[in-house]
Design an enzyme around this catalytic site. Structure first.
Site, PDB file in Angstrom:
ATOM      1  N   ASP A 275      40.167  48.402  44.147  1.00 49.75           N
ATOM      2  CA  ASP A 275      40.664  48.112  45.496  1.00 49.75           C
ATOM      3  C   ASP A 275      40.693  46.616  45.771  1.00 49.75           C
ATOM      4  OD1 ASP A 275      37.754  48.251  45.557  1.00 49.75           O
ATOM      5  OD2 ASP A 275      37.907  48.039  47.738  1.00 49.75           O
TER       6      ASP A 275
ATOM      7  N   GLU B 271      35.101  49.161  46.755  1.00 47.72           N
ATOM      8  CA  GLU B 271      34.032  48.160  46.655  1.00 47.72           C
ATOM      9  C   GLU B 271      34.123  47.142  47.773  1.00 47.72           C
ATOM     10  OE1 GLU B 271      32.145  44.325  45.265  1.00 47.72           O
ATOM     11  OE2 GLU B 271      34.192  44.764  45.895  1.00 47.72           O
TER      12      GLU B 271
END
Length: 407
Positions: free
Chosen positions: A79, A174
């Site tokens: 991400d 994350e």
């Protein structure tokens, strides 16, 4: 065979921005596009790989030697940060960078200036990849993803390369502090692991911030401004007052090294109600707790001045400093130092002024230091990475595997 530059460019073309407002995992379905790609690419290389319901790709390469070797894992997150636009990324590729300012051609007059970002001068002569000024780049952490996949490709193509069992992990979310909340360490099967999620070449980190997120809701009272005297409570002004009570010297723009901060990252509101969002960071656990207590005192002061319920403060811990979990297994750091030296990289051990999946993994029982991925200026439109830095990171991965196989 695909080179690391082309692999990286293919990954950053996929929008994987995580969404802090979502309660699902992954927080954004679009993250699954890249995760599915990675699973399929691993399988295409003959590597056993699965994508579970939580968005974790886990893969395993069996040992090709009878020696007793610990299982070593390498992990990166797919991400990108919500702090800047993450879709329709148009990278600029500067071959043989000459040390001058780099125009970011998507925004007239915008450039990556060496006077403001002098660290780029360490990469003169290299191939530098930047944004065009309209989005982030996604080197955090698609550089790490590309480096791990590049190393896997090498291992698959060189059966003479002796190694123990190798574990590969790719995670979502994350950037919003939820990357490994549901990560099954036992299922992953590594004895030790490394996240490829650091910055400049040579960075090696095994201590990070303790981290929390804070949400401050201000309830005002809206009255027609023509008749507001003695009645109106303007939540926008009260919110500004709340923020002004926090220590100025603890803002991130005034801190470095081991110094923590309280950082306002969002402010939305009307006269009737407003919301402020903060992140709280400190390497020292006691100072971390003091920062949270300071926010509570500010909320109590505002409620005492304007009435109970004016401020509602919610603080949520996100992760803790992994040092206490990694230090008892310090050989994982020593192996990384040696692996960098073997790749011609000067190791630079430093605290992470941020977080990494490795922090939560370490507290789950998987010691997991963090190694450079090669990018800089993460989370913004000035983000860039050097291709040669990514190549060195991939070499470090292979060297770590070699060192464990030789022990």
């Amino acid at each position: 065979m695909e080179n690391i530059k082309d692999r990286f460019l293919r990954y950053v073309a996929v929008d994987t921005q995580s969404d802090e407002s979502s309660d699902s995992q992954p927080s954004a379905k679009k993250e699954l596009i890249l995760l599915e790609m990675l699973r399929d690419e691993l399988r295409g290389m003959g590597v056993s790989a699965e994508l579970d319901q939580w968005g974790y790709v886990m893969a395993s390469i069996p040992a090709n030697t009878d020696a007793k070797i610990p299982a070593i894992g390498f992990i990166a997150h797919v991400d990108t940060s919500p702090d800047a636009p993450g879709n329709d990324i148009r990278p600029q590729i500067i071959e043989n960078y000459d040390g001058t300012d780099i125009p970011l051609r998507g925004v007239p007059g915008m450039s990556l200036k060496t006077s403001e970002f002098p660290e780029i001068l360490r990469h003169v002569g290299e191939t530098v990849i930047t944004t065009d000024g309209t989005t982030l780049l996604g080197a955090d952490d698609k550089a790490g993803v590309a480096e791990i996949m590049d190393a896997v490709q090498y291992i698959v193509n060189h059966p003479e390369f002796k190694h123990g069992e190798i574990k590969i992990g790719f995670t979502p979310d994350e950037e919003i502090g939820r990357g490994v909340v549901k990560f099954d360490v036992a299922k992953f099967g590594a004895d030790y692991a490394y996240t490829m999620d650091g910055g400049e070449v040579g960075e090696l980190e095994f201590e990070n911030f303790n981290a929390a997120a804070a949400s401050v809701h201000i309830q005002g009272r809206n009255v027609h401004p023509g008749y507001a005297k003695g009645k109106m409570l303007n939540s926008l002004l009260i919110a500004q007052e709340f923020n002004s009570l926090l220590p100025v010297e603890q803002r991130p723009e005034y801190t470095e090294g081991y110094e923590g901060f309280i950082h306002i990252v969002g402010f939305k509101g009307t006269v009737e109600e407003s919301t402020l969002n903060y992140i709280i960071r400190d390497h020292d656990r006691s100072l971390f707790e003091k920062k949270k207590a300071e926010m509570l005192r500010c909320a109590e002061f505002i409620n005492g001045r304007y009435g109970a319920g004016t401020v509602e403060l919610a603080i949520r811990d996100q992760y803790y400093n992994m040092r206490e979990q990694v230090e008892p297994h310090y050989h994982v750091v020593e192996k990384a130092v040696k692996a960098m030296e073997m790749a011609g990289v000067e190791p630079h051990i430093q605290p992470i002024r941020g977080g990494t999946d490795g922090a939560n993994l370490s507290f789950k029982g998987l010691p997991c230091p963090n190694i450079f991925a090669g990018g800089l200026n993460f989370h913004g439109k000035y983000e860039w990475v050097s291709v040669q830095s990514m190549e060195k990171a991939s070499a470090v991965i292979l060297n770590i595997i070699r060192l464990y196989a030789e022990q």
